[in-house]
Design an enzyme around this catalytic site. Sequence first.
Site, PDB file in Angstrom:
ATOM      1  CE  LYS A 168      -1.767   1.599   3.997  1.00 12.07           C
ATOM      2  NZ  LYS A 168      -1.505   3.020   4.279  1.00 12.07           N
ATOM      3  CG  ASN A 169       2.207   2.706   3.536  1.00  8.43           C
ATOM      4  OD1 ASN A 169       1.052   2.986   3.226  1.00  8.43           O
ATOM      5  ND2 ASN A 169       2.590   2.507   4.782  1.00  8.43           N
ATOM      6  CB  CYS A 214      -5.943  10.095  10.646  1.00  5.89           C
ATOM      7  SG  CYS A 214      -4.304   9.601  11.158  1.00  5.89           S
ATOM      8  NE  ARG A 261      -0.116  10.766   9.723  1.00  8.65           N
ATOM      9  CZ  ARG A 261      -0.604   9.694   9.090  1.00  8.65           C
ATOM     10  NH1 ARG A 261      -1.706   9.139   9.532  1.00  8.65           N
ATOM     11  NH2 ARG A 261      -0.007   9.209   8.029  1.00  8.65           N
ATOM     12  CG  ASP A 296       3.150   1.838   9.418  1.00 12.51           C
ATOM     13  OD1 ASP A 296       3.389   2.054   8.220  1.00 12.51           O
ATOM     14  OD2 ASP A 296       2.740   2.720  10.194  1.00 12.51           O
ATOM     15  NE  ARG A 327      -7.902   4.243   4.906  1.00  9.01           N
ATOM     16  CZ  ARG A 327      -7.416   5.383   5.392  1.00  9.01           C
ATOM     17  NH1 ARG A 327      -7.886   5.875   6.516  1.00  9.01           N
ATOM     18  NH2 ARG A 327      -6.451   6.023   4.780  1.00  9.01           N
TER      19      ARG A 327
HETATM   20  C1  EPZ Z   1       3.865   7.243   6.035  1.00  8.10           C
HETATM   21  O1  EPZ Z   1       3.038   8.266   6.573  1.00  8.10           O
HETATM   22  C2  EPZ Z   1       2.982   5.992   5.976  1.00  8.10           C
HETATM   23  N1  EPZ Z   1       1.848   6.229   5.089  1.00  8.10           N
HETATM   24  C3  EPZ Z   1       2.475   5.648   7.376  1.00  8.10           C
HETATM   25  O2  EPZ Z   1       1.753   4.434   7.280  1.00  8.10           O
HETATM   26  C4  EPZ Z   1       3.697   5.409   8.273  1.00  8.10           C
HETATM   27  O3  EPZ Z   1       3.252   5.159   9.588  1.00  8.10           O
HETATM   28  C5  EPZ Z   1       4.600   6.662   8.258  1.00  8.10           C
HETATM   29  O4  EPZ Z   1       4.976   6.961   6.896  1.00  8.10           O
HETATM   30  C6  EPZ Z   1       5.874   6.461   9.069  1.00  8.10           C
HETATM   31  O5  EPZ Z   1       6.574   5.370   8.588  1.00  8.10           O
HETATM   32  C7  EPZ Z   1       2.035   6.127   3.752  1.00  8.10           C
HETATM   33  O6  EPZ Z   1       3.135   5.869   3.276  1.00  8.10           O
HETATM   34  C8  EPZ Z   1       0.829   6.345   2.891  1.00  8.10           C
HETATM   35  P1  EPZ Z   1       5.765  10.820   8.054  1.00  8.10           P
HETATM   36  P2  EPZ Z   1       3.562   9.814   6.552  1.00  8.10           P
HETATM   37  O7  EPZ Z   1       5.621  12.017   7.205  1.00  8.10           O
HETATM   38  O8  EPZ Z   1       4.252  10.087   5.272  1.00  8.10           O
HETATM   39  C9  EPZ Z   1       5.377  14.121  11.420  1.00  8.10           C
HETATM   40  C10 EPZ Z   1      -0.035   2.955   7.652  1.00  8.10           C
HETATM   41  O9  EPZ Z   1      -0.496   2.452   8.684  1.00  8.10           O
HETATM   42  N2  EPZ Z   1       5.331  15.052  10.277  1.00  8.10           N
HETATM   43  O10 EPZ Z   1       7.067  10.078   8.059  1.00  8.10           O
HETATM   44  O11 EPZ Z   1       2.428  10.678   6.940  1.00  8.10           O
HETATM   45  C11 EPZ Z   1       4.078  13.321  11.510  1.00  8.10           C
HETATM   46  O12 EPZ Z   1       3.101  14.032  12.235  1.00  8.10           O
HETATM   47  C12 EPZ Z   1       0.352   4.425   7.640  1.00  8.10           C
HETATM   48  O13 EPZ Z   1       0.166   2.337   6.587  1.00  8.10           O
HETATM   49  C13 EPZ Z   1       5.383  16.420  10.523  1.00  8.10           C
HETATM   50  O14 EPZ Z   1       5.467  16.856  11.663  1.00  8.10           O
HETATM   51  O15 EPZ Z   1       4.624   9.754   7.725  1.00  8.10           O
HETATM   52  C14 EPZ Z   1       4.503  12.077  12.233  1.00  8.10           C
HETATM   53  O16 EPZ Z   1       4.520  12.330  13.619  1.00  8.10           O
HETATM   54  C15 EPZ Z   1       0.055   5.110   8.961  1.00  8.10           C
HETATM   55  N3  EPZ Z   1       5.320  17.275   9.463  1.00  8.10           N
HETATM   56  C16 EPZ Z   1       5.940  11.851  11.731  1.00  8.10           C
HETATM   57  O17 EPZ Z   1       6.367  13.121  11.202  1.00  8.10           O
HETATM   58  C17 EPZ Z   1       5.226  16.831   8.172  1.00  8.10           C
HETATM   59  O18 EPZ Z   1       5.194  17.659   7.238  1.00  8.10           O
HETATM   60  C18 EPZ Z   1       6.052  10.788  10.646  1.00  8.10           C
HETATM   61  O19 EPZ Z   1       5.338  11.240   9.545  1.00  8.10           O
HETATM   62  C19 EPZ Z   1       5.168  15.439   7.945  1.00  8.10           C
HETATM   63  C20 EPZ Z   1       5.224  14.561   9.011  1.00  8.10           C
END
Ligand code: EPZ
Length: 421
Positions: A22-23, A116, A121, A308, A400
């Site tokens: 998915k990711n 979410c 996020r 995850d 999902r």
């Molecule tokens: C990706 O989300 C994955 N989703 C998530 O998987 C996964 O948990 C996450 O990476 C971490 O590995 C997809 O790939 C579609 P991040 P993403 O940006 O890109 C903070 C699942 O269950 N942050 O690395 O949103 C954020 O709040 C899902 O499959 C900021 O502060 O993850 C979080 O605390 C859930 N500002 C941390 O960084 C930003 O601009 C990690 O977020 C972006 C992120």
Amino acid sequence: MDKFVIKGGHKLSGSVEISSSKNASLPILCATLLIPFDVKFSQLPHLNDVSTLIDLLKDLGAIAQIDGDQTIINCKNIHKQEAQYDLVRKMRASVLVLGPLLARFKQAKVSLPGGCAIGTRPVDLHLFGLEKLGAKISIEAGYISAVADKLIGCQIVLPFPSVGATENIMMAAVLAEGVTTIENAAREPEIEELGLFLNRFGAKVEGAGTATIKIHGIKSTEFKMPKDSYRVQGDRIEAATFVIAGLITRSKISVTGFKPSTLSSVFDYLRQMGAEIQELSNGVAVSASEIKGGVTIDTAPYPGFPTDVQAQMMALLCSANSDSVITENIFENRFMHVPELNRMGSDIQLKGPSAFIKGGAKFQGAPVMCTDLRASAALVLAGLIASGETEVLRVYHMDRGYDQIDVKLRSLGADIQRVKS
Ligand code: EPZ
């Protein structure tokens, strides 16, 4: 809303083939917005998030042809650069259309994805990177508006290795003028695969999957069509979920169709906990007669322990022979599975970002509620070993991100039925 009814206590056996990731699929589908001709995929996973994203691409003007396990996406005639709130709200990874739309059309309007269940996020790091490339970003009425005369390559140092921000910046930089270097980039396998996918179509991305990614901008006329369709790699998080299903039931199963090297940190802990994990050419064979606790796990960006897999590992640790601790360092609210697991008989105490998990839990079947994708998986895993019957409600959360998890678990011998309602 469908539910799963699980009768616990069954051993598992046999082998399960993991679906495409998915990711990895979601950013790669967003990347098709850069490419002005047919992009052919084979075996995209049957996930609601994937179909939601394809609906979004079609809303922007893409043509999607789905024939069995072949999908063709053509973004030649994109006529709209605005991603509506109702679609982005359903699937926050839609924010990943921002970078490609900006790169190709020099404008984009995307609803702020909003939070979410697991956290607020924010997307500030996405916007930080796009502004560095020359975009003018404004936020009004819940929408991100981005415009640019042109995008100019530069050095971008991410304060945190955000997966989504790395992906958005990478895709925007593909059509920027000059060279973009992303420092402290996310290193997840899904990032490496996005780079491989882009390069197959003529982009010039170096170092995807490492902390420093270099993108040499090209003109869209330089894209080239590869001869065969693209198959996204196996989903390492789904794989980890099934490995844990085998271990929590103390069974011997094989999990194939993914790269074991993408789960090294998970396998290190599982081996420490007494699991036998034999790496095969395209997966693993796992077994466990006893699971030892006494571990302390911190979730971290790749290659650290993946957030995850935190909920699934917690369910397993409840069944271990001694106590353990998991600290969630990535998301601020990713313990929604804890109250539900405790209703099934575990004893997990939360203190700030840490969960203190008593070993030796004897789960009893109960009606439990899904809240988010991976928390739901933890409830199903607990149901596999609970005495009696567990009803897992609102399984749309699982649909999902898991492709027919009930069918796959049943094929391994679990007693799990989907009840449509
Ligand atoms: C990706 O989300 C994955 N989703 C998530 O998987 C996964 O948990 C996450 O990476 C971490 O590995 C997809 O790939 C579609 P991040 P993403 O940006 O890109 C903070 C699942 O269950 N942050 O690395 O949103 C954020 O709040 C899902 O499959 C900021 O502060 O993850 C979080 O605390 C859930 N500002 C941390 O960084 C930003 O601009 C990690 O977020 C972006 C992120």
